[in-house]
Design a protein around this motif. Sequence first.
Motif, short mmCIF file in Angstrom:
data_model
loop_
_atom_site.label_atom_id
_atom_site.label_comp_id
_atom_site.label_asym_id
_atom_site.label_seq_id
_atom_site.Cartn_x
_atom_site.Cartn_y
_atom_site.Cartn_z
N ARG A 237 11.45 14.83 -52.67
CA ARG A 237 10.55 13.78 -53.17
C ARG A 237 9.62 14.30 -54.27
NH1 ARG A 237 7.63 9.66 -49.68
NH2 ARG A 237 7.42 8.86 -51.80
N ARG A 239 7.39 14.15 -57.40
CA ARG A 239 6.52 13.05 -57.86
C ARG A 239 6.98 12.57 -59.23
NH1 ARG A 239 1.82 13.70 -54.71
NH2 ARG A 239 1.50 15.82 -53.94
N HIS A 245 0.71 9.37 -59.71
CA HIS A 245 0.10 10.58 -59.14
C HIS A 245 -0.45 11.52 -60.20
CE1 HIS A 245 2.26 10.29 -54.95
NE2 HIS A 245 1.56 9.21 -55.27
N VAL A 268 5.87 14.96 -53.18
CA VAL A 268 5.04 13.99 -52.46
C VAL A 268 4.82 14.48 -51.03
CG1 VAL A 268 4.93 11.62 -51.59
CG2 VAL A 268 5.89 12.07 -53.88
N HIS A 270 3.15 13.76 -47.06
CA HIS A 270 2.86 12.68 -46.11
C HIS A 270 1.41 12.20 -46.31
CE1 HIS A 270 3.29 10.34 -42.49
NE2 HIS A 270 2.16 10.83 -42.03
N ASP A 272 0.27 10.62 -48.98
CA ASP A 272 -0.04 10.35 -50.40
C ASP A 272 0.11 8.86 -50.69
OD1 ASP A 272 -0.50 12.98 -50.95
OD2 ASP A 272 1.42 13.35 -51.94
N PRO A 273 -0.64 8.35 -51.68
CA PRO A 273 -0.48 6.93 -52.02
C PRO A 273 0.94 6.66 -52.51
CG PRO A 273 -1.93 8.06 -53.59
CD PRO A 273 -1.65 9.03 -52.49
N PRO A 274 1.44 5.45 -52.27
CA PRO A 274 2.80 5.14 -52.73
C PRO A 274 2.90 5.17 -54.24
CG PRO A 274 1.70 3.17 -51.85
CD PRO A 274 0.79 4.33 -51.57
N GLU A 275 4.08 5.56 -54.73
CA GLU A 275 4.29 5.60 -56.17
C GLU A 275 4.83 4.26 -56.67
OE1 GLU A 275 5.72 9.82 -57.58
OE2 GLU A 275 6.96 9.16 -55.90
N ARG A 276 4.57 3.99 -57.96
CA ARG A 276 5.21 2.83 -58.58
C ARG A 276 6.72 3.07 -58.64
NH1 ARG A 276 0.67 2.86 -61.98
NH2 ARG A 276 1.66 4.22 -63.50
#
Length: 289
Positions: A237, A239, A245, A268, A270, A272-276
């Motif tokens: 994963r 980023r 991010h 990424v 656990h 972390d804010p979700p990515e676009r």
Amino acid sequence: MITAPRKRSMRKRVLVVHVHPEPASLNGALKDAAVRALHALGHEVIVSDLYAMGFKAVADAQDFAQRVDPERLYYASESEHALDTGTQRADVAEEQRKLLWADAVILQFPLWWFGPPAMLKGWIDRVFVRGFAYGVRAPGESIATLRYGEGLLLGRRAMVSVTTGAPHAHFGARGISGALDDLLFPLQHGVLFYTGMSVLPPFAVHAANHLGPGDWPAIEAAYGQRLASLFTDAPIRYRMQNGGHYDERQVLRPGLGAGETGPRVHIVQHGDPPERAPRALPTTRRPAG
Ligand SMILES: Cc1cc2nc3c(=O)[nH]c(=O)nc-3n(C[C@H](O)[C@H](O)[C@H](O)COP(=O)(O)OP(=O)(O)OC[C@H]3O[C@@H](n4cnc5c(N)ncnc54)[C@H](O)[C@@H]3O)c2cc1C
């Protein structure tokens, strides 16, 4: 012999880029095993056997029949011009076509001096040109921003299959060779993910020079398992550059990557804010020979 279950409904297209000068080598056996296993799974396979093809691995002025600037060579500009005008060397255009054809790309090579053999680097230098693998714009944008998780090769999976002389322990977090993920970071993150591909954890055979024929069945079985889940395993994963991010300088935002150092900050974690989501890109630039 790998005995993978047949899954016709999952028929995919796989490009295996094989990089070893000796057909009877362990790497050659892994390449052959991959072809057998992928066929048994119902997939279509193309092999680019770079040494057997005599692939030209040196990026130089010979790559361009018609120069924009005959006085001074700017490789990136000339390669983009050749792509745009359909004057690329046939071998380069053919490898680009294979990449666009594929749903997954496997790179098979021995670790040579902490990286892939020069042959593979040369394949990347000549084939992953500007306008195809980098310098790619989203529709309606004036600057090139599609990289690290977006780009022309979005939607494809990629996996490194590597053999090493050193044993497994040398590639652990405190091993003397450095973590394998770190050694492969330039290739996995800087090339494969950069161009939009989803990168699976590598398949590695360590201490290769101490193996004998008796070790082969276990190696083939382990590789067969990885190939059977080529299209279902979770990718690393990394980023995305444009996922939210990083700031406008492409620097990781404060608070992210906490507790990690080096290349691992770009994975990424656990919580972390979700990515676009990545932007889908119509394949408008087809390479021509
Ligand atoms: C220039 C150079 C730089 C290197 N740098 C590094 C480095 O930085 N780090 C590192 O760890 N290592 C390094 N090495 C070692 C290198 O990674 C290994 O030699 C390589 O991974 C072994 O793969 P191979 O395909 O060449 O193996 P081969 O020499 O072909 O085979 C290795 C062994 O596998 C056995 N084997 C088992 N099953 C089979 C089968 N089905 N077919 C064929 N053989 C089989 C063979 O009996 C043989 O003993 C380097 C080597 C070179 C030449």
